[in-house]
Scaffold this motif. Structure first.
Motif, PDB file in Angstrom:
ATOM      1  N   LYS B 371     -55.924 -32.764 -24.208  1.00  0.00           N
ATOM      2  CA  LYS B 371     -55.257 -31.408 -25.029  1.00  0.00           C
ATOM      3  C   LYS B 371     -54.959 -30.289 -24.166  1.00  0.00           C
ATOM      4  CE  LYS B 371     -58.269 -32.813 -29.209  1.00  0.00           C
ATOM      5  NZ  LYS B 371     -59.890 -32.712 -29.709  1.00  0.00           N
ATOM      6  N   ILE B 372     -55.960 -30.098 -23.256  1.00  0.00           N
ATOM      7  CA  ILE B 372     -55.653 -29.070 -22.309  1.00  0.00           C
ATOM      8  C   ILE B 372     -54.082 -29.195 -21.799  1.00  0.00           C
ATOM      9  CG2 ILE B 372     -56.069 -27.825 -20.098  1.00  0.00           C
ATOM     10  CD1 ILE B 372     -58.917 -28.272 -21.117  1.00  0.00           C
ATOM     11  N   ALA B 373     -53.733 -30.339 -21.324  1.00  0.00           N
ATOM     12  CA  ALA B 373     -52.653 -30.629 -20.851  1.00  0.00           C
ATOM     13  C   ALA B 373     -51.224 -30.215 -21.961  1.00  0.00           C
ATOM     14  CB  ALA B 373     -52.435 -32.197 -20.507  1.00  0.00           C
ATOM     15  N   GLU B 374     -51.601 -30.513 -23.043  1.00  0.00           N
ATOM     16  CA  GLU B 374     -50.592 -30.272 -24.089  1.00  0.00           C
ATOM     17  C   GLU B 374     -50.382 -28.950 -24.223  1.00  0.00           C
ATOM     18  OE1 GLU B 374     -51.780 -31.791 -28.011  1.00  0.00           O
ATOM     19  OE2 GLU B 374     -52.049 -33.783 -27.015  1.00  0.00           O
ATOM     20  N   ASN B 375     -51.370 -28.155 -24.223  1.00  0.00           N
ATOM     21  CA  ASN B 375     -51.430 -26.741 -24.367  1.00  0.00           C
ATOM     22  C   ASN B 375     -50.605 -26.230 -23.060  1.00  0.00           C
ATOM     23  OD1 ASN B 375     -52.772 -23.850 -23.619  1.00  0.00           O
ATOM     24  ND2 ASN B 375     -52.735 -24.365 -25.879  1.00  0.00           N
ATOM     25  N   MET B 376     -51.220 -26.504 -22.114  1.00  0.00           N
ATOM     26  CA  MET B 376     -50.352 -26.066 -20.643  1.00  0.00           C
ATOM     27  C   MET B 376     -49.142 -26.378 -20.422  1.00  0.00           C
ATOM     28  SD  MET B 376     -51.483 -24.178 -18.240  1.00  0.00           S
ATOM     29  CE  MET B 376     -50.614 -23.493 -16.722  1.00  0.00           C
ATOM     30  N   LYS B 377     -48.736 -27.520 -21.090  1.00  0.00           N
ATOM     31  CA  LYS B 377     -47.126 -27.746 -20.876  1.00  0.00           C
ATOM     32  C   LYS B 377     -46.565 -26.961 -21.818  1.00  0.00           C
ATOM     33  CE  LYS B 377     -44.453 -32.039 -21.722  1.00  0.00           C
ATOM     34  NZ  LYS B 377     -43.529 -32.056 -22.834  1.00  0.00           N
ATOM     35  N   ALA B 378     -46.931 -26.584 -22.945  1.00  0.00           N
ATOM     36  CA  ALA B 378     -46.053 -25.517 -23.872  1.00  0.00           C
ATOM     37  C   ALA B 378     -46.122 -24.153 -23.077  1.00  0.00           C
ATOM     38  CB  ALA B 378     -46.978 -25.400 -25.197  1.00  0.00           C
ATOM     39  N   VAL B 379     -47.220 -23.848 -22.579  1.00  0.00           N
ATOM     40  CA  VAL B 379     -47.314 -22.525 -21.922  1.00  0.00           C
ATOM     41  C   VAL B 379     -46.314 -22.642 -20.774  1.00  0.00           C
ATOM     42  CG1 VAL B 379     -48.728 -21.363 -20.122  1.00  0.00           C
ATOM     43  CG2 VAL B 379     -49.872 -22.155 -21.954  1.00  0.00           C
ATOM     44  N   VAL B 380     -46.161 -23.573 -19.956  1.00  0.00           N
ATOM     45  CA  VAL B 380     -45.169 -23.620 -18.822  1.00  0.00           C
ATOM     46  C   VAL B 380     -43.684 -23.671 -19.565  1.00  0.00           C
ATOM     47  CG1 VAL B 380     -44.170 -25.360 -17.000  1.00  0.00           C
ATOM     48  CG2 VAL B 380     -46.670 -24.941 -17.207  1.00  0.00           C
ATOM     49  N   GLU B 381     -43.577 -24.188 -20.614  1.00  0.00           N
ATOM     50  CA  GLU B 381     -42.167 -24.376 -21.281  1.00  0.00           C
ATOM     51  C   GLU B 381     -41.956 -23.127 -21.826  1.00  0.00           C
ATOM     52  OE1 GLU B 381     -42.164 -29.076 -22.213  1.00  0.00           O
ATOM     53  OE2 GLU B 381     -42.541 -27.619 -23.992  1.00  0.00           O
ATOM     54  N   ARG B 382     -42.735 -22.493 -22.184  1.00  0.00           N
ATOM     55  CA  ARG B 382     -42.388 -21.057 -22.918  1.00  0.00           C
ATOM     56  C   ARG B 382     -42.271 -19.810 -21.770  1.00  0.00           C
ATOM     57  NH1 ARG B 382     -46.282 -21.086 -26.132  1.00  0.00           N
ATOM     58  NH2 ARG B 382     -47.841 -20.075 -25.151  1.00  0.00           N
ATOM     59  N   GLY B 383     -42.949 -20.172 -20.767  1.00  0.00           N
ATOM     60  CA  GLY B 383     -42.725 -19.166 -19.433  1.00  0.00           C
ATOM     61  C   GLY B 383     -43.834 -18.110 -19.498  1.00  0.00           C
ATOM     62  N   GLU B 384     -44.960 -18.296 -20.426  1.00  0.00           N
ATOM     63  CA  GLU B 384     -45.666 -17.174 -20.636  1.00  0.00           C
ATOM     64  C   GLU B 384     -47.057 -17.973 -21.287  1.00  0.00           C
ATOM     65  OE1 GLU B 384     -45.264 -13.660 -22.606  1.00  0.00           O
ATOM     66  OE2 GLU B 384     -44.160 -14.451 -24.267  1.00  0.00           O
ATOM     67  N   PRO B 385     -48.372 -17.610 -20.876  1.00  0.00           N
ATOM     68  CA  PRO B 385     -49.543 -18.086 -21.427  1.00  0.00           C
ATOM     69  C   PRO B 385     -49.575 -17.374 -22.920  1.00  0.00           C
ATOM     70  CG  PRO B 385     -50.157 -16.524 -19.623  1.00  0.00           C
ATOM     71  CD  PRO B 385     -48.827 -16.634 -19.708  1.00  0.00           C
ATOM     72  N   ASP B 386     -50.284 -18.172 -23.876  1.00  0.00           N
ATOM     73  CA  ASP B 386     -50.574 -17.443 -25.157  1.00  0.00           C
ATOM     74  C   ASP B 386     -51.816 -16.724 -25.073  1.00  0.00           C
ATOM     75  OD1 ASP B 386     -52.091 -19.619 -24.398  1.00  0.00           O
ATOM     76  OD2 ASP B 386     -52.060 -20.690 -26.323  1.00  0.00           O
ATOM     77  N   VAL B 387     -52.811 -17.168 -24.326  1.00  0.00           N
ATOM     78  CA  VAL B 387     -53.712 -16.210 -24.154  1.00  0.00           C
ATOM     79  C   VAL B 387     -54.266 -16.645 -22.605  1.00  0.00           C
ATOM     80  CG1 VAL B 387     -54.811 -16.067 -26.133  1.00  0.00           C
ATOM     81  CG2 VAL B 387     -55.353 -17.733 -25.026  1.00  0.00           C
ATOM     82  N   GLU B 388     -54.729 -15.659 -21.886  1.00  0.00           N
ATOM     83  CA  GLU B 388     -55.039 -15.787 -20.278  1.00  0.00           C
ATOM     84  C   GLU B 388     -56.215 -16.651 -20.238  1.00  0.00           C
ATOM     85  OE1 GLU B 388     -55.432 -12.209 -17.808  1.00  0.00           O
ATOM     86  OE2 GLU B 388     -54.127 -13.335 -16.385  1.00  0.00           O
ATOM     87  N   VAL B 389     -57.188 -16.265 -21.074  1.00  0.00           N
ATOM     88  CA  VAL B 389     -58.537 -17.005 -21.021  1.00  0.00           C
ATOM     89  C   VAL B 389     -58.908 -17.594 -22.160  1.00  0.00           C
ATOM     90  CG1 VAL B 389     -61.016 -16.641 -20.584  1.00  0.00           C
ATOM     91  CG2 VAL B 389     -59.426 -15.071 -19.521  1.00  0.00           C
ATOM     92  N   ASP B 390     -58.910 -18.815 -22.430  1.00  0.00           N
ATOM     93  CA  ASP B 390     -59.036 -19.849 -23.526  1.00  0.00           C
ATOM     94  C   ASP B 390     -60.332 -20.191 -23.475  1.00  0.00           C
ATOM     95  OD1 ASP B 390     -58.845 -21.696 -25.590  1.00  0.00           O
ATOM     96  OD2 ASP B 390     -56.751 -22.403 -24.691  1.00  0.00           O
ATOM     97  N   TRP B 391     -61.247 -19.863 -24.659  1.00  0.00           N
ATOM     98  CA  TRP B 391     -62.723 -20.453 -24.751  1.00  0.00           C
ATOM     99  C   TRP B 391     -62.415 -21.720 -25.450  1.00  0.00           C
ATOM    100  CZ3 TRP B 391     -67.811 -18.777 -23.602  1.00  0.00           C
ATOM    101  CH2 TRP B 391     -67.620 -17.370 -22.820  1.00  0.00           C
ATOM    102  N   TYR B 392     -62.189 -22.767 -24.849  1.00  0.00           N
ATOM    103  CA  TYR B 392     -61.536 -24.146 -25.306  1.00  0.00           C
ATOM    104  C   TYR B 392     -62.305 -24.624 -26.312  1.00  0.00           C
ATOM    105  CZ  TYR B 392     -60.316 -29.019 -25.545  1.00  0.00           C
ATOM    106  OH  TYR B 392     -59.999 -30.294 -26.088  1.00  0.00           O
ATOM    107  N   HIS B 393     -63.762 -24.794 -25.976  1.00  0.00           N
ATOM    108  CA  HIS B 393     -64.692 -25.537 -26.911  1.00  0.00           C
ATOM    109  C   HIS B 393     -64.805 -24.873 -28.150  1.00  0.00           C
ATOM    110  CE1 HIS B 393     -65.344 -28.851 -23.814  1.00  0.00           C
ATOM    111  NE2 HIS B 393     -65.749 -27.835 -23.212  1.00  0.00           N
ATOM    112  N   LEU B 394     -64.725 -23.344 -28.366  1.00  0.00           N
ATOM    113  CA  LEU B 394     -65.276 -22.569 -29.427  1.00  0.00           C
ATOM    114  C   LEU B 394     -65.168 -23.176 -30.926  1.00  0.00           C
ATOM    115  CD1 LEU B 394     -66.628 -20.117 -29.195  1.00  0.00           C
ATOM    116  CD2 LEU B 394     -64.733 -18.761 -29.912  1.00  0.00           C
ATOM    117  N   LYS B 395     -66.191 -23.216 -31.671  1.00  0.00           N
ATOM    118  CA  LYS B 395     -66.136 -23.863 -33.025  1.00  0.00           C
ATOM    119  C   LYS B 395     -65.679 -22.524 -33.756  1.00  0.00           C
ATOM    120  CE  LYS B 395     -70.379 -26.324 -32.023  1.00  0.00           C
ATOM    121  NZ  LYS B 395     -71.919 -26.010 -31.924  1.00  0.00           N
ATOM    122  N   ARG B 396     -64.563 -22.726 -34.327  1.00  0.00           N
ATOM    123  CA  ARG B 396     -63.763 -21.728 -34.884  1.00  0.00           C
ATOM    124  C   ARG B 396     -63.586 -21.901 -36.309  1.00  0.00           C
ATOM    125  NH1 ARG B 396     -60.446 -19.429 -30.343  1.00  0.00           N
ATOM    126  NH2 ARG B 396     -60.829 -21.052 -28.688  1.00  0.00           N
TER     127      ARG B 396
END
Lengths: 105, 396
Positions: B371-396
């Motif tokens: 899942k992190i890879a999917e997210n990071m792939k999008a970050v690299v393609e977009r050329g900027e991070p969505d958020v700099e620090v991602d609390w990945y496991h957080l129950k939202r």
């Protein structure tokens, strides 16, 4: 091994490093008792009366430094380089052979 | 593979550490039990009780502060000293950790990574060891039980070469209490690799007495700090040399401070410390099959920090996903800060994003890495991070 040794009596100097390379690797011997005499804290100095001394060496045993040593003739002497004048020796002496006298500097 | 027959044992990470202590011919162990470290010193006590070790003094102490104080005394007197701890115990040692490094004593300690309380936790989390970043201790992070064993042996050699203490860090339970095959090295070969310690000074020479832990006035303190930093810089070279020598002698190479896995043609890499990276390597293999061009960069040595190797890695990738099983409150994951800092004054600055994972022992699975890879792939393609620090496991 590069260390900051000073020699007692003969100069009693501390080596002062001039560059960072002259410092020892670990912070050892910046102040050793060979160069750092502690006797100058003293206000009162013990003075031993050999005529009263019975050579029991209680003072020698009690001195916390130890600044009291046993002389070759069997009596006790005081190494004033390290005596802080605490007066324990005078307090413990069973025959009152030690008096604490105000030291003039 | 080097020409020797290893002694193969199935042991926990903690037992691997205890065997390494035995094989390193440690002379003094002072320790206080704390979960999940306890079985290290239990095993060492067992070695002593069974007469399996000679000349090893075990000092039972009443706290971790005392454990480190006793280790400092033993090391200052010239002995090879070891201790082990976790979390709150390590925090209690904090003051003494500075004494060990400042006095340049090559003590080796195993810290079994455990989350800081509250809430009370005994599970894996790297904040305890990383919070000791500035104490002047070298830090090696083990990925598996084999690396715990190898790490302790190498740590002694490196520490005694540069006169700095070293921490070998392993994960609570994931390594400490989980059994795995470890190839141990025959005693005589360990002896050749790790000869008896030669202390920096001889405390038993009564003709030339001196002070240890002497007072340093403003005229002298500064120079000793500089020397400590120089020792850390020397340590980088020594780590690579000793790691290479270990590889030549025993077949497991540790000559790089970062372990690169399938990074050659990677678009982006995962960067992290310790056992977490074992999962990541497995995920990398699966992701590669799924068409992701990813790799893993396991930071073996956090102190000294492998600045040059990170700069080298950054030249070849578009993104770095830092996986931090730790947090510096008010900022971000600690490895993220360090890795970003290493790159600021270099030309190669790939996109970086910090994924906070596994705090307090929360499981980090291969699927999480996907899942992190999917997210990071999008970050690299977009050329900027969505958020700099991602609390990945957080129950939202």
């Amino acid at each position: 091994m590069n260390t900051l040794f000073g020699e007692k009596k003969e100069g009693a100097t501390k080596i002062v490093p001039k560059s960072v390379d002259e410092y020892p690797e670990a912070p050892i011997t910046l102040g050793t008792t060979l160069s750092n005499f502690t006797g100058d804290w003293r206000t009162f100095m013990p003075v031993i009366d050999d005529d009263k001394c019975v050579k029991c060496y209680i003072c020698w045993k009690f001195c916390p430094e130890p600044a009291i040593y046993i002389r070759e003739d069997g009596y006790v002497g005081v190494d004033y380089d390290y005596c802080k004048g605490c007066g324990i020796c005078a307090n413990e002496c069973p025959v009152n052979a030690i008096t604490m006298e105000k030291e003039e500097k | 593979m080097a020409g020797y027959k290893p002694i193969r044992k199935v042991v926990s990470g903690n037992y691997a550490a205890a065997y390494a202590v035995k094989h390193a011919r440690v002379q003094v162990v002072a320790a206080y039990p704390i979960t999940p470290q306890t079985s290290i010193i239990e095993k060492i006590a067992e070695f002593i009780a069974n007469g399996e070790v000679e000349n090893l003094q075990y000092v039972p102490v009443e706290s971790e502060h005392s454990a480190m104080a006793a280790s400092i005394g033993a090391s200052a007197a010239g002995a090879r000293a070891f201790t082990a701890t976790s979390a709150q115990g390590l925090a209690l040692m904090h003051e003494m950790l500075h004494w060990a490094s400042g006095a340049r004593l090559p003590i080796v300690m195993v810290d079994v990574n455990r989350a800081m309380a509250p809430p009370w936790s005994v599970w894996d989390d790297q904040t305890d060891s990383l919070a000791q970043r500035d104490t002047g201790w070298m830090q090696f992070y083990a990925e598996n039980n084999q690396e715990v064993y190898d790490g302790v042996l190498m740590a002694f050699k490196i520490a005694e070469t540069v006169n700095l203490p070293a921490m070998v860090v392993e994960s609570a339970f994931i390594l400490s209490h989980t059994y795995d095959v470890v190839d141990m090295i025959p005693q005589e070969l360990v002896d050749e690799f790790l000869p008896p310690r030669e202390p920096l000074y001889d405390l038993t020479n009564f003709e030339r007495p001196f002070s240890v832990g002497a007072l340093g006035t403003p005229a002298d303190y500064y120079e000793f700090r500089y020397k400590l930093q120089k020792a850390m810089e020397k340590a980088e070279k020594v780590i690579r040399e000793v790691g290479g020598e270990f590889g030549e002698r025993f077949g497991r190479d540790y000559s790089s401070m970062i372990d690169l896995y399938r990074t050659e043609d990677a678009d982006f890499v995962f960067m992290g410390l310790g056992s977490l990276m074992g999962t990541v390597k497995q995920a990398v293999d699966l992701l590669r099959e799924e068409g992701y061009r990813v790799g893993a960069a396991k930071v073996r040595w956090f102190r000294p920090f492998p600045k040059e190797e990170i700069r080298e890695l950054a030249k070849n990738v578009e993104g770095i996903a830092v996986l931090d099983r730790n947090y510096s409150f008010g900022m971000e994951g600690i490895l993220f800060t360090e890795a970003k800092g290493a790159l600021y004054n270099s030309k190669a600055r790939p996109l970086m994003k910090d994924y906070i994972v596994g705090l307090g022992g929360r499981d980090v699975t291969v699927n999480d890495i996907r899942k992190i890879a999917e997210n990071m792939k999008a970050v690299v393609e977009r050329g900027e991070p969505d958020v700099e620090v991602d609390w990945y496991h957080l129950k939202r």
